[in-house]
Design a protein around this motif. Structure first.
Motif, PDB file in Angstrom:
ATOM      1  N   LEU A   1      46.504  -6.173  35.405  1.00  0.00           N
ATOM      2  CA  LEU A   1      46.932  -5.869  34.210  1.00  0.00           C
ATOM      3  C   LEU A   1      45.547  -5.025  33.220  1.00  0.00           C
ATOM      4  O   LEU A   1      46.087  -4.213  32.828  1.00  0.00           O
ATOM      5  CB  LEU A   1      46.847  -7.281  33.179  1.00  0.00           C
ATOM      6  CG  LEU A   1      47.340  -7.295  31.967  1.00  0.00           C
ATOM      7  CD1 LEU A   1      48.706  -6.313  31.442  1.00  0.00           C
ATOM      8  CD2 LEU A   1      47.216  -8.261  31.263  1.00  0.00           C
TER       9      LEU A   1
ATOM     10  N   LEU B   1      50.005  -9.971  34.806  1.00  0.00           N
ATOM     11  CA  LEU B   1      51.317  -9.118  35.339  1.00  0.00           C
ATOM     12  C   LEU B   1      52.490  -9.988  35.488  1.00  0.00           C
ATOM     13  O   LEU B   1      52.047 -11.201  35.749  1.00  0.00           O
ATOM     14  CB  LEU B   1      50.868  -8.253  36.473  1.00  0.00           C
ATOM     15  CG  LEU B   1      50.012  -7.098  36.286  1.00  0.00           C
ATOM     16  CD1 LEU B   1      49.655  -6.325  37.310  1.00  0.00           C
ATOM     17  CD2 LEU B   1      50.301  -6.091  35.188  1.00  0.00           C
TER      18      LEU B   1
ATOM     19  N   TRP C   1      58.231  -6.938  33.520  1.00  0.00           N
ATOM     20  CA  TRP C   1      58.039  -5.212  33.660  1.00  0.00           C
ATOM     21  C   TRP C   1      58.968  -4.484  32.900  1.00  0.00           C
ATOM     22  O   TRP C   1      60.268  -4.868  32.555  1.00  0.00           O
ATOM     23  CB  TRP C   1      58.166  -4.696  35.240  1.00  0.00           C
ATOM     24  CG  TRP C   1      57.278  -5.328  36.167  1.00  0.00           C
ATOM     25  CD1 TRP C   1      57.647  -5.990  37.141  1.00  0.00           C
ATOM     26  CD2 TRP C   1      55.906  -5.084  36.271  1.00  0.00           C
ATOM     27  NE1 TRP C   1      56.407  -6.203  37.932  1.00  0.00           N
ATOM     28  CE2 TRP C   1      55.484  -5.791  37.506  1.00  0.00           C
ATOM     29  CE3 TRP C   1      55.024  -4.237  35.260  1.00  0.00           C
ATOM     30  CZ2 TRP C   1      54.051  -5.592  37.679  1.00  0.00           C
ATOM     31  CZ3 TRP C   1      53.809  -4.073  35.784  1.00  0.00           C
ATOM     32  CH2 TRP C   1      53.131  -4.846  36.820  1.00  0.00           C
TER      33      TRP C   1
ATOM     34  N   ARG D   1      51.054  -4.405  26.544  1.00  0.00           N
ATOM     35  CA  ARG D   1      51.636  -5.994  26.490  1.00  0.00           C
ATOM     36  C   ARG D   1      52.320  -5.833  25.283  1.00  0.00           C
ATOM     37  O   ARG D   1      51.980  -6.096  24.115  1.00  0.00           O
ATOM     38  CB  ARG D   1      50.532  -7.110  26.542  1.00  0.00           C
ATOM     39  CG  ARG D   1      50.206  -7.339  28.062  1.00  0.00           C
ATOM     40  CD  ARG D   1      49.183  -8.609  27.669  1.00  0.00           C
ATOM     41  NE  ARG D   1      49.903  -9.822  27.709  1.00  0.00           N
ATOM     42  CZ  ARG D   1      49.600 -10.790  26.675  1.00  0.00           C
ATOM     43  NH1 ARG D   1      48.613 -10.322  25.809  1.00  0.00           N
ATOM     44  NH2 ARG D   1      50.174 -11.950  26.460  1.00  0.00           N
TER      45      ARG D   1
ATOM     46  N   ALA E   1      51.540  -1.380  40.504  1.00  0.00           N
ATOM     47  CA  ALA E   1      50.811  -2.009  39.394  1.00  0.00           C
ATOM     48  C   ALA E   1      49.897  -3.261  40.127  1.00  0.00           C
ATOM     49  O   ALA E   1      51.045  -4.264  39.877  1.00  0.00           O
ATOM     50  CB  ALA E   1      51.196  -1.978  38.087  1.00  0.00           C
TER      51      ALA E   1
ATOM     52  N   ASP F   1      47.607   3.128  39.352  1.00  0.00           N
ATOM     53  CA  ASP F   1      48.675   2.297  39.710  1.00  0.00           C
ATOM     54  C   ASP F   1      49.635   2.993  40.742  1.00  0.00           C
ATOM     55  O   ASP F   1      50.367   2.553  41.528  1.00  0.00           O
ATOM     56  CB  ASP F   1      49.652   2.280  38.552  1.00  0.00           C
ATOM     57  CG  ASP F   1      49.219   1.291  37.724  1.00  0.00           C
ATOM     58  OD1 ASP F   1      48.188   0.382  37.905  1.00  0.00           O
ATOM     59  OD2 ASP F   1      49.525   1.063  36.514  1.00  0.00           O
TER      60      ASP F   1
ATOM     61  N   ASN G   1      56.365 -13.211  31.919  1.00  0.00           N
ATOM     62  CA  ASN G   1      56.163 -11.880  31.673  1.00  0.00           C
ATOM     63  C   ASN G   1      57.155 -10.827  32.558  1.00  0.00           C
ATOM     64  O   ASN G   1      57.487 -11.179  33.770  1.00  0.00           O
ATOM     65  CB  ASN G   1      54.724 -11.448  32.306  1.00  0.00           C
ATOM     66  CG  ASN G   1      53.639 -12.093  31.540  1.00  0.00           C
ATOM     67  OD1 ASN G   1      53.776 -12.086  30.498  1.00  0.00           O
ATOM     68  ND2 ASN G   1      52.634 -13.028  31.997  1.00  0.00           N
TER      69      ASN G   1
ATOM     70  N   SER H   1      55.804  -9.719  27.314  1.00  0.00           N
ATOM     71  CA  SER H   1      55.152 -10.843  27.326  1.00  0.00           C
ATOM     72  C   SER H   1      55.508 -12.083  26.356  1.00  0.00           C
ATOM     73  O   SER H   1      55.377 -11.855  25.102  1.00  0.00           O
ATOM     74  CB  SER H   1      53.617 -10.789  27.210  1.00  0.00           C
ATOM     75  OG  SER H   1      52.724 -11.819  27.582  1.00  0.00           O
TER      76      SER H   1
ATOM     77  N   HIS I   1      46.968  -2.406  30.649  1.00  0.00           N
ATOM     78  CA  HIS I   1      48.558  -1.929  30.382  1.00  0.00           C
ATOM     79  C   HIS I   1      48.946  -2.425  29.066  1.00  0.00           C
ATOM     80  O   HIS I   1      48.331  -3.445  28.780  1.00  0.00           O
ATOM     81  CB  HIS I   1      49.172  -2.372  31.555  1.00  0.00           C
ATOM     82  CG  HIS I   1      48.892  -1.747  32.676  1.00  0.00           C
ATOM     83  ND1 HIS I   1      48.018  -2.382  33.855  1.00  0.00           N
ATOM     84  CD2 HIS I   1      49.638  -0.704  33.596  1.00  0.00           C
ATOM     85  CE1 HIS I   1      48.228  -1.613  34.729  1.00  0.00           C
ATOM     86  NE2 HIS I   1      49.037  -0.535  34.710  1.00  0.00           N
TER      87      HIS I   1
ATOM     88  N   VAL J   1      54.491  -4.267  29.837  1.00  0.00           N
ATOM     89  CA  VAL J   1      54.751  -5.812  30.208  1.00  0.00           C
ATOM     90  C   VAL J   1      55.456  -6.299  28.888  1.00  0.00           C
ATOM     91  O   VAL J   1      54.747  -6.214  27.849  1.00  0.00           O
ATOM     92  CB  VAL J   1      53.385  -6.733  30.592  1.00  0.00           C
ATOM     93  CG1 VAL J   1      53.912  -7.950  30.801  1.00  0.00           C
ATOM     94  CG2 VAL J   1      53.004  -6.204  32.032  1.00  0.00           C
TER      95      VAL J   1
END
Length: 375
Positions: free
Chosen positions: A252, A374, A347, A276, A249, A231, A345, A366, A274, A364
Motif C-alpha cells: 500500500l 491492500l 481494488w 485510499r 501491487a 507495481d 478493502n 477502504s 496508493h 483502494v
C-alpha cells in the motif's frame, strides 16, 4: 457591513462544499461575492516523486493536480502566475490553461486557453487572469495546461461544477469522492514532446532538426496523484512488447529511502503510496471519475462493486449499472457507489487498452473499520 457579511458567507459556502466532497486537494478562492469567485494559481516547478521516482513536477499553490470547486452560473476569475524558470525545457514560451468540457461561448471563447489562437501563452514571470461565466450543467470537468506538455508533469486538476444557489442535486448521496487518473512518465513532458515535433518524413530530416521519435509508454499510472511505478514490470525501449505488462501491487505504501521495494533508491527518496478512497458502510457516494491521460485509453474496474453511471462528460444520462467503465483521454463519468459489501478493502484498477506494454494503476476502496492495507 452587509456586503462583507455576504462575501464571508459565500466563501464559507464554497469551503463547506469542498469539505462535503472529502476533497483535501482543493484550491481555496482568495475572494468571493454574489455570483463570482476569484482564485490565484501560482505555478512552480518542484522536485517530487508521486510514484516514488524523483523528477521535476509542476505544482499549483503548493498542491499537486489540485481541484477547483465552483457553482454553476458563477463568474470565475482565475489569475494564473507563471513562476516556471525560463530555462525549464519547453516547446513554447509559456503556457495557457484550458477548461476541458466547458462550451466557452460568446466572450468566454477568448479564455478557452488555445495558445496563439485566442491568447498568447503566459510567459515566465508573467500572469494572466481568466474571467468567464460558468454557464454549464453542474457536473464533472477538468482544467489543464494546453500549449506544451506541462500537463504531463502535473499541471492539471479536476473542475467540479455544483448546482447554483446551493440547490439540491438530482441525486441524494451521503458524500462525494473524485478519482483523477493520469499517465506518468519519468522524463519531463516537454523534452518528450520535442521528439514528436521533429520531421516524420525522413526526406525532411536535417542535422539540425533530428528525426521524429516515439515517446514510449508511460512508466506509471497515478490515481489522485498517487501510485507506485514498481507495481508493473517496466519494459526497455518504447515498451511495445508483444504481450500485456505484468502488474502486481504488493504494498500500500512504499517507505522512504532504500527498501526491498526500491533497493537502488537513495536515502532521500520520499517514498509513495496508493490512493485510499475512504467510505462508510451502507452509504451511497457520488464518485467523479476523470481520465486525464496524455496517451492511454483505460478500463476502470471496481472489485466487488457495481457502480451506477448517472452522467457522462457533464451530461446526465439514464442510470446504467456496470462493474467496469471504458474511458478515453479527457472523458469523465459520474457514478453512484453503494457501500453494501462486508467491511474491508477493495481494488479499483485502471488498465490500458490497445497500448501493449503500458502499466496499470491501482487504488483502494477502504471501508470504515477496515485495516490500512491492500485488499
Amino acid at each position: 457591513m452587509v456586503a462583507s457579511l455576504v462575501r464571508a458567507l459565500a466563501l464559507l459556502l464554497v469551503l463547506l462544499v469542498a469539505s462535503t466532497q472529502a476533497q483535501t486537494n482543493v484550491l481555496t478562492p482568495v475572494a468571493t461575492g454574489p455570483g463570482w469567485s476569484r482564485y490565484e494559481m501560482h505555478v512552480y516547478v518542484r522536485n517530487g516523486a508521486p510514484d516514488c521516482f524523483g523528477k521535476n513536477i509542476i505544482m499549483v499553490n503548493g498542491l499537486f493536480q489540485p481541484s477547483i470547486v465552483v457553482e454553476a452560473n458563477t463568474t470565475l476569475h482565475v489569475n494564473v502566475f507563471n513562476h516556471i524558470p525560463k530555462d525549464y525545457p519547453t516547446t513554447t514560451e509559456g503556457f495557457t490553461i484550458h477548461w476541458h468540457g466547458l462550451g466557452m461561448r460568446g466572450e468566454a471563447s477568448w479564455y478557452d486557453g488555445v495558445n496563439h489562437a485566442d491568447q498568447c501563452p503566459i510567459a515566465p514571470g508573467k500572469n494572466f487572469t481568466y474571467s468567464f461565466k460558468v454557464a454549464e450543467t453542474p457536473g464533472t470537468y477538468f482544467w489543464h495546461e494546453h500549449s506544451s506538455a506541462l500537463k504531463t508533469d502535473g499541471l492539471q486538476g479536476a473542475l467540479i461544477i455544483t448546482p447554483p444557489g446551493g440547490r439540491a442535486d438530482a441525486w441524494t448521496v451521503d458524500g462525494e469522492r473524485t478519482l483523477f487518473i493520469s499517465d506518468w512518465w519519468h522524463t519531463e513532458g516537454n523534452p518528450l514532446a520535442m521528439r514528436l515535433n521533429r520531421p516524420f518524413d525522413a526526406g525532411k530530416v536535417t542535422n539540425d532538426s533530428g528525426a521524429w521519435a516515439w515517446v514510449g509508454m508511460p512508466q506509471g499510472i497515478l490515481m489522485n496523484g498517487k501510485g507506485f511505478y514498481g507495481d508493473c514490470q517496466l519494459f526497455p525501449g518504447n515498451g511495445a512488447n508483444s504481450g500485456p505488462t505484468t502488474c502486481n501491487a504488493t504494498m500500500l505504501t512504499v517507505p522512504a529511502g532504500r527498501s526491498p521495494a526500491q533497493p537502488w533508491a537513495s536515502d532521500l527518496n520520499p517514498g509513495c503510496t496508493h490512493e485510499r478512497i475512504q467510505v462508510a458502510p451502507n452509504s451511497t457516494y457520488r464518485l467523479r471519475i476523470i481520465l486525464a491521460t496524455q496517451l492511454l485509453y483505460m478500463t476502470v474496474c471496481f472489485e466487488g462493486h457495481n457502480v451506477t453511471i448517472i452522467a457522462a462528460d457533464g451530461v446526465p444520462v439514464n442510470p446504467y449499472n456496470a462493474r467496469c467503465l471504458d474511458l478515453n483521454s479527457g472523458q469523465r463519468f459520474d457514478v453512484l457507489l453503494n457501500t453494501t459489501n462486508a467491511v474491508g478493502n477493495y481494488w479499483i484498477s485502471a488498465q490500458q487498452q490497445y497500448r501493449q506494454g503500458a502499466p496499470s494503476g491501482f487504488a483502494v476502496i477502504s471501508y470504515t473499520g477496515a485495516p490500512v492495507a491492500l485488499p
